[in-house]
Design a protein around this motif. Structure first.
Motif, mmCIF file in Angstrom:
data_model
loop_
_atom_site.group_PDB
_atom_site.id
_atom_site.type_symbol
_atom_site.label_atom_id
_atom_site.label_comp_id
_atom_site.label_asym_id
_atom_site.label_seq_id
_atom_site.Cartn_x
_atom_site.Cartn_y
_atom_site.Cartn_z
ATOM 1 N N UNK A 1 0.831 -1.206 0.000
ATOM 2 C CA UNK A 1 0.000 0.000 0.000
ATOM 3 C C UNK A 1 0.862 1.251 0.000
ATOM 4 N N UNK A 2 1.977 1.222 0.733
ATOM 5 C CA UNK A 2 2.902 2.363 0.736
ATOM 6 C C UNK A 2 3.443 2.605 -0.667
ATOM 7 N N UNK A 3 3.737 1.533 -1.382
ATOM 8 C CA UNK A 3 4.242 1.670 -2.749
ATOM 9 C C UNK A 3 3.166 2.230 -3.672
ATOM 10 N N UNK A 4 1.942 1.730 -3.533
ATOM 11 C CA UNK A 4 0.855 2.230 -4.375
ATOM 12 C C UNK A 4 0.615 3.714 -4.122
ATOM 13 N N UNK A 5 0.618 4.103 -2.863
ATOM 14 C CA UNK A 5 0.376 5.504 -2.518
ATOM 15 C C UNK A 5 1.438 6.426 -3.100
ATOM 16 N N UNK A 6 2.628 5.871 -3.341
ATOM 17 C CA UNK A 6 3.729 6.668 -3.889
ATOM 18 C C UNK A 6 3.809 6.566 -5.402
#
Length: 486
Positions: free
Chosen positions: A450-455
Motif C-alpha cells: 500500500x505504501x508503494x501504491x500511494x507513492x
C-alpha cells in the motif's frame, strides 16, 4: 492423413550432387559460394568424408562455424576427423587454393546458430556472421595479394573453442583436436571461455600449453585448490592479457604452509593483475586468504571494474575501508557482498562504498551479511542516491519491521528499482527456530504494498525466509509462499 512437406529444389540439388562425390568435388571450383553452406550441411549429414575435406580446402568464407552443426546426441567423430584431415592437407600446401578464405574454424556450439539456417534458405534474414566473396573486404584482400605478387606466408588457422576441464571427462573430439594442434604448427588454438573444475595442475598445464592464452576472455576456476596450487596457476593467468571476466571459487589455505609461504603464493597470484588491462568483472567466492589482504589483491588493477562480487569470504574492517577508497569501484554497475559477515564492522566504510558507486550502481547484493538496523540506517542516505539501481537483495539480515518501512521510504524515489528481495523481519518469526508467523508477514506485506501504491510505484514486494536447514534454499512470499523442494 497428414501430408509431408516436399523437399525444396535446393535440397534435391544437393542430394543429386552428392550422389557422386567425385563429381561434387570437381564442381567446387565453379560452384557459386551461396551453395557452399547447404552442400556442407548435406555432406555433413551424410558423412561424405572426401567431400567435407574438399569443401574445407575451398571454403570461400573467413569462418567455418562447425560447432553449430555438432550435436551432443550424435556421434561426430568421423566428420570432425574429416574436417581436420582437410585442414592438414591445406596447411601443408605452399600455394593457397584460389577460392580459399578460411581463417577461423569455430567449434563453439552456441555461436552462429543462425548461419546455416540463413544460408540454406530455411530461415529468412541477413547473414551477419560472414559476408559473401564479392563484398569489398575479401575482394580487396584477394586483389592486394595478386597486385603485390609477394610470396604468400604459410597459411595459418585459428580454432575457436570453449574449454571445460574436468577430471575424468573423456572428450574424444577434444583429444583429437589437441593431437592435431601438437602436430600442426599452422593451427592456433583460441579459447574465449575457459572453465576449470577439479582437474590436476599437470593436465591443466599440458592443455594450456597449446592454447593462445591471450585469447581467453572469460575464466572460471571452480576447484578446491590449495593456495600453493593457485600460485602455480598464476603464471598462466598473467598471460591472459585480454581477460574480461574472472571467477575464482573455493581456494583455501591448507594448514601446513608457513606464513612466509602463504604470503609468497598470494603475492605471486596478485602480481599477475597488472597484465589484466581489460578486466571488467571479478568474482571471488569462498576464497579463504582474502581477510586482511584485499588491498594486496586489488591494488594492481589498472582500470575500474563494472562488476565486483565478493561472496562467502571473511573480510576485515581494513579491507572494507580500502575497498571504499579504491579507484576500481568508481564505475561499478554490480556490487555483491553476499555471505560476507559485516556484523562487527563499522557501517561507515560500506556507506562510503555505496555512495562512491551510486552514480552507476544497478545491482546490489547484501544477502546474509548479518547487518542489523543500525548498519542499514547508516547506508540509507547513500542508497537513496543510487538512481540507476534496478535490483537490491538483502535477504538473511536480522532487521525489524520499522527498518523495512524506513528503507522502503528511502528507496521510493529510485524510479528504476523494480526488483527488491526483503528479509522477513524479526517480528515475523514465532520462535528462534525460524518458524514464520504467516499472518504477521501477510499484514506487513499488505502494508508495504500500500505504501508503494500511494507513492505511485510498482507494488511488487518479495519476502525471503531463512534458508531451509535441509536443502539451503529459501522460501519466498508474495504473499503466498513459494516453498523450497523439501
Amino acid at each position: 492423413m497428414s501430408r509431408q512437406t516436399p523437399p525444396r529444389l535446393l535440397e534435391l540439388a544437393m542430394q543429386s550432387l552428392l550422389s557422386d562425390e567425385a563429381l561434387a568435388i570437381a564442381a567446387l571450383e565453379e560452384l557459386p559460394i551461396e551453395l557452399f553452406p547447404p552442400l556442407f550441411m548435406e555432406a555433413f549429414a551424410r558423412k561424405c568424408r572426401k567431400t567435407l575435406q574438399a569443401l574445407v580446402q575451398a571454403w570461400p568464407f573467413t569462418c567455418l562455424p562447425l560447432g553449430a552443426l555438432m550435436k551432443d546426441q550424435q556421434p561426430q567423430q568421423e566428420n570432425f576427423e574429416a574436417v581436420l584431415s582437410g585442414l592438414d592437407t591445406l596447411l601443408a600446401q605452399e600455394v593457397r587454393p584460389r577460392r580459399w578464405e578460411l581463417q577461423v574454424l569455430d567449434l563453439r556450439k552456441d555461436a552462429h546458430q543462425d548461419f546455416w539456417a540463413v544460408w540454406s534458405g530455411a530461415s529468412p534474414g541477413e547473414h551477419t556472421l560472414m559476408e559473401a566473396e564479392e563484398e569489398q573486404p575479401l575482394k580487396k584482400r584477394r586483389m592486394d595479394r595478386c597486385r603485390t605478387g609477394a610470396k604468400q606466408p604459410a597459411p595459418t588457422l585459428e580454432v575457436l573453442i570453449d574449454l571445460c576441464l574436468k577430471e575424468g571427462s573423456r572428450d574424444k573430439l577434444l583429444a583429437t583436436l589437441m593431437k592435431k594442434v601438437r602436430q600442426e604448427k599452422g593451427l592456433h588454438l583460441c579459447c574465449k571461455k575457459l572453465r576449470i573444475f577439479a582437474v590436476s595442475m599437470k593436465n591443466i598445464k599440458m592443455i594450456l600449453k597449446m592454447v593462445q592464452l591471450d585469447s581467453v576472455q572469460d575464466l572460471e576456476v571452480n576447484c578446491t585448490w590449495k593456495l600453493s596450487t593457485l600460485g602455480d596457476f598464476a603464471l598462466h593467468l598473467g598471460q591472459m592479457a585480454n581477460l574480461r571476466r574472472l571467477l575464482l571459487f573455493h581456494i583455501h589455505v591448507s594448514s601446513y604452509p608457513s606464513l612466509e609461504e602463504e604470503e609468497q603464493c598470494v603475492s605471486q597470484f596478485a602480481a599477475q593483475f597488472p597484465s589484466l588491462h581489460h578486466l571488467e568483472e571479478l568474482y571471488l567466492d569462498s576464497v579463504s586468504f582474502l581477510q586482511g589482504r584485499l588491498s594486496q589483491m586489488l591494488r594492481y588493477l589498472q582500470s575500474p571494474l563494472e562488476i565486483l562480487s565478493i561472496a562467502n569470504c571473511m573480510l576485515s574492517e581494513s579491507d572494507l575501508v580500502y575497498l571504499s577508497q579504491c579507484p576500481i569501484i568508481s564505475q561499478l554497475k554490480e556490487l555483491g557482498l553476499s555471505g560476507v559477515s559485516l556484523t562487527s564492522i563499522s557501517p561507515e566504510p560500506l556507506q562510503v562504498l555505496v555512495e562512491r558507486a551510486s552514480a552507476t550502481l544497478q545491482y546490489l547484493d547484501l544477502d546474509e551479511c548479518g547487518m542489523g538496523d543500525a548498519q542499514f540506517t547508516a547506508i540509507l542516505p547513500a542508497l537513496s542516491h543510487c538512481f540507476q539501481l534496478t535490483t537490491f537483495s538483502f535477504c538473511g539480515n536480522p532487521i525489524t519491521t520499522s527498518m523495512l518501512e524506513s528503507l522502503l521510504l528511502h528507496t521510493i524515489g529510485l524510479s528504476k528499482l523494480s526488483h527488491v528481495l526483503y528479509p522477513a523481519p524479526l517480528e515475523s518469526y514465532e520462535d528462534t527456530q525460524g518458524t514464520l508467523h504467516l499472518g504477521k508477514l501477510a499484514q506487513l506485506h499488505a502494508r508495504l504494498k500500500q505504501m508503494l501504491r500511494d507513492s505511485g510505484c510498482k507494488d511488487v514486494v518479495w519476502f525471503s525466509a531463512n534458508p531451509c536447514p535441509r536443502c539451503g534454499d529459501r522460501t519466498f512470499y508474495d504473499p503466498e509462499p513459494f516453498l523450497c523442494p523439501c
